[in-house]
Design a protein around this motif. Sequence first.
Motif, PDB file in Angstrom:
ATOM      1  N   ALA A 293      25.040 -37.061 -33.311  1.00 41.95           N
ATOM      2  CA  ALA A 293      26.193 -37.963 -33.276  1.00 41.95           C
ATOM      3  C   ALA A 293      26.115 -38.984 -34.413  1.00 41.95           C
ATOM      4  CB  ALA A 293      26.247 -38.667 -31.923  1.00 41.95           C
ATOM      5  N   ASP A 294      24.921 -39.508 -34.696  1.00 37.88           N
ATOM      6  CA  ASP A 294      24.768 -40.428 -35.825  1.00 37.88           C
ATOM      7  C   ASP A 294      25.124 -39.753 -37.135  1.00 37.88           C
ATOM      8  OD1 ASP A 294      23.955 -42.320 -34.042  1.00 37.88           O
ATOM      9  OD2 ASP A 294      21.824 -42.213 -34.537  1.00 37.88           O
ATOM     10  N   ARG A 295      24.733 -38.503 -37.270  1.00 40.28           N
ATOM     11  CA  ARG A 295      25.031 -37.770 -38.504  1.00 40.28           C
ATOM     12  C   ARG A 295      26.526 -37.500 -38.631  1.00 40.28           C
ATOM     13  NH1 ARG A 295      21.498 -32.498 -39.436  1.00 40.28           N
ATOM     14  NH2 ARG A 295      19.929 -34.144 -39.099  1.00 40.28           N
ATOM     15  N   MET A 296      27.181 -37.152 -37.526  1.00 43.64           N
ATOM     16  CA  MET A 296      28.618 -36.879 -37.569  1.00 43.64           C
ATOM     17  C   MET A 296      29.426 -38.151 -37.816  1.00 43.64           C
ATOM     18  SD  MET A 296      28.777 -34.173 -34.388  1.00 43.64           S
ATOM     19  CE  MET A 296      30.554 -33.992 -34.456  1.00 43.64           C
ATOM     20  N   LEU A 297      28.963 -39.277 -37.299  1.00 37.87           N
ATOM     21  CA  LEU A 297      29.648 -40.553 -37.527  1.00 37.87           C
ATOM     22  C   LEU A 297      29.210 -41.230 -38.815  1.00 37.87           C
ATOM     23  CD1 LEU A 297      29.516 -42.004 -33.897  1.00 37.87           C
ATOM     24  CD2 LEU A 297      31.519 -41.096 -35.086  1.00 37.87           C
ATOM     25  N   GLN A 298      28.220 -40.642 -39.497  1.00 35.31           N
ATOM     26  CA  GLN A 298      27.719 -41.157 -40.773  1.00 35.31           C
ATOM     27  C   GLN A 298      27.240 -42.602 -40.663  1.00 35.31           C
ATOM     28  OE1 GLN A 298      30.814 -40.512 -43.682  1.00 35.31           O
ATOM     29  NE2 GLN A 298      30.689 -38.277 -43.551  1.00 35.31           N
ATOM     30  N   LEU A 299      26.435 -42.850 -39.640  1.00 32.92           N
ATOM     31  CA  LEU A 299      25.876 -44.180 -39.459  1.00 32.92           C
ATOM     32  C   LEU A 299      24.744 -44.406 -40.453  1.00 32.92           C
ATOM     33  CD1 LEU A 299      25.755 -44.544 -35.559  1.00 32.92           C
ATOM     34  CD2 LEU A 299      27.538 -45.274 -37.150  1.00 32.92           C
ATOM     35  N   PRO A 300      24.639 -45.589 -41.018  1.00 33.53           N
ATOM     36  CA  PRO A 300      23.572 -45.821 -42.016  1.00 33.53           C
ATOM     37  C   PRO A 300      22.178 -45.803 -41.412  1.00 33.53           C
ATOM     38  CG  PRO A 300      24.756 -47.860 -41.519  1.00 33.53           C
ATOM     39  CD  PRO A 300      25.507 -46.760 -40.834  1.00 33.53           C
ATOM     40  N   HIS A 301      22.028 -46.332 -40.208  1.00 31.41           N
ATOM     41  CA  HIS A 301      20.716 -46.364 -39.542  1.00 31.41           C
ATOM     42  C   HIS A 301      20.755 -45.404 -38.354  1.00 31.41           C
ATOM     43  CE1 HIS A 301      19.610 -49.866 -41.945  1.00 31.41           C
ATOM     44  NE2 HIS A 301      20.796 -50.387 -41.641  1.00 31.41           N
ATOM     45  N   ARG A 302      20.083 -44.284 -38.500  1.00 33.56           N
ATOM     46  CA  ARG A 302      20.109 -43.241 -37.492  1.00 33.56           C
ATOM     47  C   ARG A 302      18.905 -43.344 -36.568  1.00 33.56           C
ATOM     48  NH1 ARG A 302      22.011 -38.174 -41.448  1.00 33.56           N
ATOM     49  NH2 ARG A 302      23.940 -39.223 -42.174  1.00 33.56           N
ATOM     50  N   VAL A 303      19.037 -42.746 -35.399  1.00 30.42           N
ATOM     51  CA  VAL A 303      18.003 -42.829 -34.394  1.00 30.42           C
ATOM     52  C   VAL A 303      16.773 -42.040 -34.850  1.00 30.42           C
ATOM     53  CG1 VAL A 303      18.816 -40.795 -33.120  1.00 30.42           C
ATOM     54  CG2 VAL A 303      17.566 -42.602 -31.915  1.00 30.42           C
ATOM     55  N   ASP A 304      15.629 -42.513 -34.442  1.00 33.58           N
ATOM     56  CA  ASP A 304      14.369 -41.880 -34.818  1.00 33.58           C
ATOM     57  C   ASP A 304      14.040 -40.787 -33.809  1.00 33.58           C
ATOM     58  OD1 ASP A 304      11.965 -41.201 -35.898  1.00 33.58           O
ATOM     59  OD2 ASP A 304      10.921 -43.049 -35.308  1.00 33.58           O
ATOM     60  N   LEU A 305      13.870 -39.553 -34.274  1.00 38.40           N
ATOM     61  CA  LEU A 305      13.565 -38.437 -33.391  1.00 38.40           C
ATOM     62  C   LEU A 305      12.164 -38.525 -32.787  1.00 38.40           C
ATOM     63  CD1 LEU A 305      15.079 -35.430 -35.399  1.00 38.40           C
ATOM     64  CD2 LEU A 305      16.004 -36.511 -33.353  1.00 38.40           C
ATOM     65  N   CYS A 306      11.316 -39.339 -33.352  1.00 36.62           N
ATOM     66  CA  CYS A 306       9.943 -39.437 -32.861  1.00 36.62           C
ATOM     67  C   CYS A 306       9.796 -40.382 -31.674  1.00 36.62           C
ATOM     68  CB  CYS A 306       9.020 -39.898 -33.988  1.00 36.62           C
ATOM     69  SG  CYS A 306       8.991 -38.786 -35.418  1.00 36.62           S
ATOM     70  N   LEU A 307      10.906 -40.917 -31.178  1.00 34.60           N
ATOM     71  CA  LEU A 307      10.824 -41.853 -30.063  1.00 34.60           C
ATOM     72  C   LEU A 307      10.330 -41.190 -28.785  1.00 34.60           C
ATOM     73  CD1 LEU A 307      14.098 -43.972 -30.501  1.00 34.60           C
ATOM     74  CD2 LEU A 307      11.743 -44.691 -30.942  1.00 34.60           C
TER      75      LEU A 307
END
Length: 352
Positions: A293-307
């Motif tokens: 969703a962050d990638r589709m909305l082109q957000l500058p700060h994306r969620v960290d997958l390592c959480l």
Amino acid sequence: MVTPCPTSPVSPAVPAGRRDSDQNLRAPVKKSRRPRLRRKQPLQPLHQCPLPGDSGVCDLFESPSSGSDGSDSPAVFTARSCSRLLGPAQHSLQLDLQTFRDYGQSCYAFCRARESHFHPREPLARQPQVTAASRCKLLSWLIPVHRQFGLSFESLCLTVNTLDRFLTTTPVAADCFQLLGVTSLLIACKQVEVHPPRVKQLLALCCGAFSRQQLCNLECIVLHKLHFSLGAPTISFFLEHFTQARVEAGQVEASEALEAQTLARGVAELSLADYAFTNYAPSLLAICCLALADRMLQLPHRVDLCLVGHPEEALQDCLGKLQLLVAINGKSLTHMLPTQICEKCSLLPNLK
């Protein structure tokens, strides 16, 4: 001899029998009554719309012909002027950061520890008649049903979890698979919804193919097979937790985080109907849906997958399958999302 007046005191010389007869001749004394206050108007009920019961108990007190006119069908029931039946897309998402600060990490640790216990792996391995295609068809039907009743995304996630966990324990006939779907929906709604659908409404969805007794019997069987262990950690919980965590950390604005959460829920709904995603844990699916969703909305700060602490290979594999799923079902995704999010979505120009 003068007879004493009935109202005068009785003389001691008068016999007892005479005294009793004289007392019976006395007129009864009327007691003064206070004036009664009568209501000018009858009291009106607090709720103008009928409230459905949780398991059809209220239906048992109705006349047998109360639902014969179709007034309790889902379409008519949804059209009633009750604010509680708004669709999930119309509910504004809110963040309770204070509750997250107090209990967020404890709840997350508890759910992550119990996640593997409630995660069904290969639910169709013991099903000779139920296939992945039939499961996809049933869930593709249940997703609009849960929206039509205005149920939460948590209810949908619990429905799928209850359905898949029961499939791992008991073979199900193909002609009873739809009944299992509505029964799982009823069990899930009883856990989280204030006003779950009535049994009569769920049976109306099946066009009268099943009876109330069949649904109640299957409900008891499902609860017995699952040992009444129903509080499963869901994708909905992890999506909300990751959203609150990134807002609390100051990584994104609250409005951007809520838009990403709404889009991630739409992607997660598509993944619930696909049998290929049953092997992924809810926390892994949630973080991957949020990352997409962050990638589709082109957000500058994306969620960290390592959480979440899952292996990098599993995260990338799930993220790749989600991208393919969205590319194939992009048009269906636009019908699940609000217009303002569809306009910001980077995939929207390719769907026109």
